[in-house]
Design a protein around this motif. Structure first.
Motif, PDB file in Angstrom:
ATOM      1  N   PHE A 150      30.756  69.522  46.112  1.00  0.00           N
ATOM      2  CA  PHE A 150      29.776  69.586  47.187  1.00  0.00           C
ATOM      3  C   PHE A 150      28.780  70.697  46.856  1.00  0.00           C
ATOM      4  CE2 PHE A 150      31.741  66.867  50.414  1.00  0.00           C
ATOM      5  CZ  PHE A 150      33.016  66.731  49.873  1.00  0.00           C
ATOM      6  N   ARG A 151      27.633  70.665  47.515  1.00  0.00           N
ATOM      7  CA  ARG A 151      26.669  71.737  47.296  1.00  0.00           C
ATOM      8  C   ARG A 151      25.979  72.084  48.603  1.00  0.00           C
ATOM      9  NH1 ARG A 151      22.235  68.436  43.586  1.00  0.00           N
ATOM     10  NH2 ARG A 151      21.372  67.117  45.267  1.00  0.00           N
ATOM     11  N   GLN A 152      25.490  73.309  48.651  1.00  0.00           N
ATOM     12  CA  GLN A 152      24.784  73.765  49.837  1.00  0.00           C
ATOM     13  C   GLN A 152      23.638  74.668  49.434  1.00  0.00           C
ATOM     14  OE1 GLN A 152      27.196  75.651  52.860  1.00  0.00           O
ATOM     15  NE2 GLN A 152      25.674  75.180  54.442  1.00  0.00           N
ATOM     16  N   ALA A 153      22.442  74.253  49.785  1.00  0.00           N
ATOM     17  CA  ALA A 153      21.250  75.054  49.522  1.00  0.00           C
ATOM     18  C   ALA A 153      20.954  75.921  50.745  1.00  0.00           C
ATOM     19  CB  ALA A 153      20.071  74.142  49.211  1.00  0.00           C
ATOM     20  N   PRO A 154      20.255  77.029  50.562  1.00  0.00           N
ATOM     21  CA  PRO A 154      19.937  77.901  51.701  1.00  0.00           C
ATOM     22  C   PRO A 154      19.212  77.144  52.804  1.00  0.00           C
ATOM     23  CG  PRO A 154      19.440  79.010  49.653  1.00  0.00           C
ATOM     24  CD  PRO A 154      19.779  77.589  49.296  1.00  0.00           C
TER      25      PRO A 154
ATOM     26  N   ARG B  31      25.788  71.448  53.968  1.00  0.00           N
ATOM     27  CA  ARG B  31      26.555  71.109  52.779  1.00  0.00           C
ATOM     28  C   ARG B  31      26.493  69.598  52.558  1.00  0.00           C
ATOM     29  NH1 ARG B  31      32.504  73.070  53.259  1.00  0.00           N
ATOM     30  NH2 ARG B  31      32.281  71.750  55.099  1.00  0.00           N
ATOM     31  N   GLU B  32      26.335  69.203  51.305  1.00  0.00           N
ATOM     32  CA  GLU B  32      26.241  67.779  51.014  1.00  0.00           C
ATOM     33  C   GLU B  32      27.184  67.382  49.889  1.00  0.00           C
ATOM     34  OE1 GLU B  32      22.484  66.386  49.611  1.00  0.00           O
ATOM     35  OE2 GLU B  32      22.289  67.944  48.084  1.00  0.00           O
ATOM     36  N   PHE B  33      27.642  66.163  49.971  1.00  0.00           N
ATOM     37  CA  PHE B  33      28.516  65.593  48.959  1.00  0.00           C
ATOM     38  C   PHE B  33      27.757  65.362  47.666  1.00  0.00           C
ATOM     39  CE2 PHE B  33      31.635  62.941  47.044  1.00  0.00           C
ATOM     40  CZ  PHE B  33      30.964  61.855  46.508  1.00  0.00           C
ATOM     41  N   VAL B  34      28.435  65.624  46.536  1.00  0.00           N
ATOM     42  CA  VAL B  34      27.832  65.396  45.222  1.00  0.00           C
ATOM     43  C   VAL B  34      28.592  64.312  44.462  1.00  0.00           C
ATOM     44  CG1 VAL B  34      27.286  66.428  42.997  1.00  0.00           C
ATOM     45  CG2 VAL B  34      26.947  67.744  45.094  1.00  0.00           C
ATOM     46  N   ALA B  35      29.893  64.520  44.279  1.00  0.00           N
ATOM     47  CA  ALA B  35      30.684  63.584  43.493  1.00  0.00           C
ATOM     48  C   ALA B  35      32.155  63.810  43.801  1.00  0.00           C
ATOM     49  CB  ALA B  35      30.431  63.765  42.002  1.00  0.00           C
TER      50      ALA B  35
ATOM     51  N   HIS C  21      32.959  58.552  42.330  1.00  0.00           N
ATOM     52  CA  HIS C  21      31.886  58.138  43.245  1.00  0.00           C
ATOM     53  C   HIS C  21      30.858  59.255  43.310  1.00  0.00           C
ATOM     54  CE1 HIS C  21      29.896  56.122  46.525  1.00  0.00           C
ATOM     55  NE2 HIS C  21      29.993  57.202  47.271  1.00  0.00           N
ATOM     56  N   TYR C  22      29.581  58.867  43.371  1.00  0.00           N
ATOM     57  CA  TYR C  22      28.500  59.845  43.335  1.00  0.00           C
ATOM     58  C   TYR C  22      27.532  59.669  44.495  1.00  0.00           C
ATOM     59  CZ  TYR C  22      30.015  60.396  38.481  1.00  0.00           C
ATOM     60  OH  TYR C  22      30.747  60.630  37.351  1.00  0.00           O
ATOM     61  N   ALA C  23      26.910  60.769  44.868  1.00  0.00           N
ATOM     62  CA  ALA C  23      25.787  60.692  45.782  1.00  0.00           C
ATOM     63  C   ALA C  23      24.617  60.027  45.062  1.00  0.00           C
ATOM     64  CB  ALA C  23      25.393  62.093  46.241  1.00  0.00           C
ATOM     65  N   ASP C  24      23.799  59.299  45.799  1.00  0.00           N
ATOM     66  CA  ASP C  24      22.662  58.612  45.179  1.00  0.00           C
ATOM     67  C   ASP C  24      21.736  59.589  44.464  1.00  0.00           C
ATOM     68  OD1 ASP C  24      22.235  56.108  47.819  1.00  0.00           O
ATOM     69  OD2 ASP C  24      23.587  56.194  46.091  1.00  0.00           O
ATOM     70  N   SER C  25      21.633  60.794  45.002  1.00  0.00           N
ATOM     71  CA  SER C  25      20.689  61.775  44.459  1.00  0.00           C
ATOM     72  C   SER C  25      21.070  62.274  43.070  1.00  0.00           C
ATOM     73  CB  SER C  25      20.562  62.961  45.413  1.00  0.00           C
ATOM     74  OG  SER C  25      21.824  63.584  45.598  1.00  0.00           O
ATOM     75  N   VAL C  26      22.337  62.088  42.675  1.00  0.00           N
ATOM     76  CA  VAL C  26      22.778  62.598  41.372  1.00  0.00           C
ATOM     77  C   VAL C  26      23.245  61.485  40.455  1.00  0.00           C
ATOM     78  CG1 VAL C  26      23.443  64.754  42.470  1.00  0.00           C
ATOM     79  CG2 VAL C  26      25.196  63.036  41.995  1.00  0.00           C
ATOM     80  N   LEU C  27      23.278  60.259  40.963  1.00  0.00           N
ATOM     81  CA  LEU C  27      23.742  59.121  40.165  1.00  0.00           C
ATOM     82  C   LEU C  27      22.923  59.008  38.890  1.00  0.00           C
ATOM     83  CD1 LEU C  27      25.819  56.822  40.360  1.00  0.00           C
ATOM     84  CD2 LEU C  27      24.016  55.414  41.357  1.00  0.00           C
ATOM     85  N   ASP C  28      23.614  58.800  37.793  1.00  0.00           N
ATOM     86  CA  ASP C  28      23.018  58.659  36.454  1.00  0.00           C
ATOM     87  C   ASP C  28      22.565  59.983  35.859  1.00  0.00           C
ATOM     88  OD1 ASP C  28      21.441  55.551  37.413  1.00  0.00           O
ATOM     89  OD2 ASP C  28      23.386  55.883  36.484  1.00  0.00           O
ATOM     90  N   ARG C  29      22.701  61.077  36.599  1.00  0.00           N
ATOM     91  CA  ARG C  29      22.379  62.406  36.041  1.00  0.00           C
ATOM     92  C   ARG C  29      23.622  63.283  35.934  1.00  0.00           C
ATOM     93  NH1 ARG C  29      19.242  65.932  38.599  1.00  0.00           N
ATOM     94  NH2 ARG C  29      19.751  65.180  40.699  1.00  0.00           N
ATOM     95  N   PHE C  30      24.552  63.152  36.874  1.00  0.00           N
ATOM     96  CA  PHE C  30      25.756  63.970  36.893  1.00  0.00           C
ATOM     97  C   PHE C  30      26.961  63.101  36.534  1.00  0.00           C
ATOM     98  CE2 PHE C  30      24.364  67.358  40.256  1.00  0.00           C
ATOM     99  CZ  PHE C  30      23.209  67.592  39.528  1.00  0.00           C
TER     100      PHE C  30
ATOM    101  N   TYR D 245      35.549  68.747  35.839  1.00  0.00           N
ATOM    102  CA  TYR D 245      34.232  69.136  35.347  1.00  0.00           C
ATOM    103  C   TYR D 245      33.137  68.374  36.092  1.00  0.00           C
ATOM    104  CZ  TYR D 245      37.171  70.673  31.471  1.00  0.00           C
ATOM    105  OH  TYR D 245      38.148  71.258  30.724  1.00  0.00           O
ATOM    106  N   LEU D 246      31.986  69.014  36.181  1.00  0.00           N
ATOM    107  CA  LEU D 246      30.790  68.339  36.668  1.00  0.00           C
ATOM    108  C   LEU D 246      29.698  68.597  35.633  1.00  0.00           C
ATOM    109  CD1 LEU D 246      29.596  66.658  39.016  1.00  0.00           C
ATOM    110  CD2 LEU D 246      28.665  68.810  39.907  1.00  0.00           C
ATOM    111  N   GLN D 247      29.439  67.592  34.820  1.00  0.00           N
ATOM    112  CA  GLN D 247      28.368  67.687  33.831  1.00  0.00           C
ATOM    113  C   GLN D 247      27.068  67.299  34.516  1.00  0.00           C
ATOM    114  OE1 GLN D 247      28.460  68.578  30.327  1.00  0.00           O
ATOM    115  NE2 GLN D 247      26.276  68.673  30.814  1.00  0.00           N
ATOM    116  N   MET D 248      26.105  68.204  34.487  1.00  0.00           N
ATOM    117  CA  MET D 248      24.832  67.977  35.157  1.00  0.00           C
ATOM    118  C   MET D 248      23.717  67.933  34.123  1.00  0.00           C
ATOM    119  SD  MET D 248      25.357  70.482  38.458  1.00  0.00           S
ATOM    120  CE  MET D 248      25.257  71.968  37.479  1.00  0.00           C
TER     121      MET D 248
END
Length: 122
Positions: A37-41, A45-49, A59-68, A80-83
């Protein structure tokens, strides 16, 4: 519960790559699904993978699909989370969490790490 420690965050330019690690201790690791998960200032908090305990399903969030890419090595008790192709909007504190099922909902996870900061410059 397991204890989780994230590492691998840092400062990177847009288009660059980072690999985050989440290392666990305390219980047999393959019993647990792990989510990132990630949280920006100023943001929620949002789900990532997420990945199942066996590693067979992800399973991935649409915002990171094909990148992470999320993966795990149960022999090393590490997920691991390869970004790749990072964007400034990926800037956030990244947290890993362990739970009984691979879920999008943060409430389904019982154990959380302390987080690692990822900053992507334009």
């Amino acid at each position: 519960q397991v204890q989780l420690v994230e590492s691998g965050g840092g400062l990177v330019q847009a288009g660059g790559s980072l690999r985050l690690s989440c290392t666990a201790s305390g219980r047999p690791f393959n019993m647990y699904a792990v989510g990132w998960f990630r949280q920006a200032p100023g943001k929620e908090r949002e789900f990532v993978a997420t990945i199942t305990g066996s590693g067979f399903s992800t399973h991935y969030a649409d915002s990171v699909l094909d990148r992470f890419t999320i993966s795990r090595d149960n022999a090393k008790n590490t997920v691991y989370l390869q970004m790749r192709s990072l964007k400034p909007e990926d800037t956030a504190a990244y947290y890993c969490a362990a739970g009984r099922s691979a879920a999008v909902d943060a409430g389904r996870y019982d154990s959380w790490g302390q987080g690692t900061q990822v900053t992507v410059s334009p």
